[in-house]
Design a protein around this motif. Structure first.
Motif, PDB file in Angstrom:
ATOM      1  N   UNK A  88       0.852  -1.182   0.000  1.00 26.99           N
ATOM      2  CA  UNK A  88       0.000   0.000   0.000  1.00 26.99           C
ATOM      3  C   UNK A  88       0.890   1.235   0.000  1.00 26.99           C
ATOM      4  N   UNK A  89       0.548   2.215  -0.832  1.00 23.03           N
ATOM      5  CA  UNK A  89       1.346   3.433  -0.924  1.00 23.03           C
ATOM      6  C   UNK A  89       2.339   3.435  -2.074  1.00 23.03           C
ATOM      7  N   UNK A  90       2.567   2.272  -2.709  1.00 19.13           N
ATOM      8  CA  UNK A  90       3.446   2.233  -3.884  1.00 19.13           C
ATOM      9  C   UNK A  90       2.820   3.045  -5.012  1.00 19.13           C
ATOM     10  N   UNK A  91       3.667   3.623  -5.852  1.00 18.44           N
ATOM     11  CA  UNK A  91       3.212   4.406  -6.997  1.00 18.44           C
ATOM     12  C   UNK A  91       3.559   3.647  -8.280  1.00 18.44           C
ATOM     13  N   UNK A  92       2.561   3.460  -9.137  1.00 17.91           N
ATOM     14  CA  UNK A  92       2.750   2.776 -10.419  1.00 17.91           C
ATOM     15  C   UNK A  92       2.795   3.836 -11.517  1.00 17.91           C
ATOM     16  N   UNK A  93       3.865   3.822 -12.291  1.00 16.83           N
ATOM     17  CA  UNK A  93       3.982   4.722 -13.441  1.00 16.83           C
ATOM     18  C   UNK A  93       3.772   3.884 -14.695  1.00 16.83           C
ATOM     19  N   UNK A  94       2.674   4.157 -15.405  1.00 15.33           N
ATOM     20  CA  UNK A  94       2.374   3.410 -16.629  1.00 15.33           C
ATOM     21  C   UNK A  94       2.938   4.169 -17.822  1.00 15.33           C
ATOM     22  N   UNK A  95       3.521   3.421 -18.772  1.00 16.86           N
ATOM     23  CA  UNK A  95       4.080   4.047 -19.971  1.00 16.86           C
ATOM     24  C   UNK A  95       4.008   3.082 -21.133  1.00 16.86           C
ATOM     25  N   UNK A  96       4.201   3.610 -22.340  1.00 17.74           N
ATOM     26  CA  UNK A  96       4.294   2.777 -23.528  1.00 17.74           C
ATOM     27  C   UNK A  96       5.540   3.183 -24.285  1.00 17.74           C
ATOM     28  N   UNK A  97       6.085   2.234 -25.024  1.00 21.57           N
ATOM     29  CA  UNK A  97       7.259   2.511 -25.832  1.00 21.57           C
ATOM     30  C   UNK A  97       6.787   2.823 -27.245  1.00 21.57           C
ATOM     31  N   UNK A  98       7.169   4.006 -27.736  1.00 29.20           N
ATOM     32  CA  UNK A  98       6.742   4.471 -29.050  1.00 29.20           C
ATOM     33  C   UNK A  98       7.954   4.573 -29.957  1.00 29.20           C
ATOM     34  N   UNK A  99       7.843   4.025 -31.154  1.00 30.73           N
ATOM     35  CA  UNK A  99       8.954   4.103 -32.114  1.00 30.73           C
ATOM     36  C   UNK A  99       9.037   5.506 -32.675  1.00 30.73           C
ATOM     37  N   UNK A 100      10.250   6.070 -32.668  1.00 29.93           N
ATOM     38  CA  UNK A 100      10.446   7.413 -33.223  1.00 29.93           C
ATOM     39  C   UNK A 100      11.235   7.323 -34.511  1.00 29.93           C
ATOM     40  N   UNK A 101      10.914   8.194 -35.435  1.00 28.07           N
ATOM     41  CA  UNK A 101      11.636   8.218 -36.710  1.00 28.07           C
ATOM     42  C   UNK A 101      12.792   9.184 -36.600  1.00 28.07           C
ATOM     43  N   UNK A 102      13.983   8.687 -36.854  1.00 31.97           N
ATOM     44  CA  UNK A 102      15.172   9.542 -36.730  1.00 31.97           C
ATOM     45  C   UNK A 102      15.556  10.127 -38.075  1.00 31.97           C
TER      46      UNK A 102
END
Length: 104
Positions: free
Chosen positions: A90-104
């Motif tokens: 209890x009290x933990x923080x979840x950071x949700x993210x996605x990996x997005x391909x970037x064009x270089x």
């Protein structure tokens, strides 16, 4: 076209774990509250306890009330499970993210 694709982390949302539920069939579920943004099923996530990262992996299941859902947004409560990990507190923080391909 022969270079390795580059990926960038795209922040989805922040979730606070408020309670641990023990279910006989489903195991341990994190009763959580979405503080900002959204969280989606199968999203990559990082769990922080204070400043330390204690888990990095994937959201396995996502439920709102008794329904399986694809995403939960700001201000809603949800139940989360993580892939191969139940050591959240209890009290933990979840950071949700996605990996997005970037064009270089």
């Amino acid at each position: 076209g022969m270079l390795e694709p580059k990926f960038e982390e795209n922040h989805l949302g922040t979730v606070e774990i408020r309670i641990r539920f023990q279910f006989s069939k489903k195991g341990i579920i994190a009763g959580s509250y979405v503080q900002e943004g959204k969280v989606t099923r199968n999203a990559k996530c990082r769990v922080r306890r204070g400043k330390d990262v204690v888990y990095e992996g994937t959201v396995a299941t996502l439920r709102h009330l008794k329904d399986d859902v694809r995403e939960v947004t700001t201000g809603m409560e949800c139940g989360l499970t993580f892939e191969d990990w139940t050591d959240f507190k209890e009290g933990d923080i979840v950071e949700a993210f996605e990996m997005v391909q970037i064009n270089a």
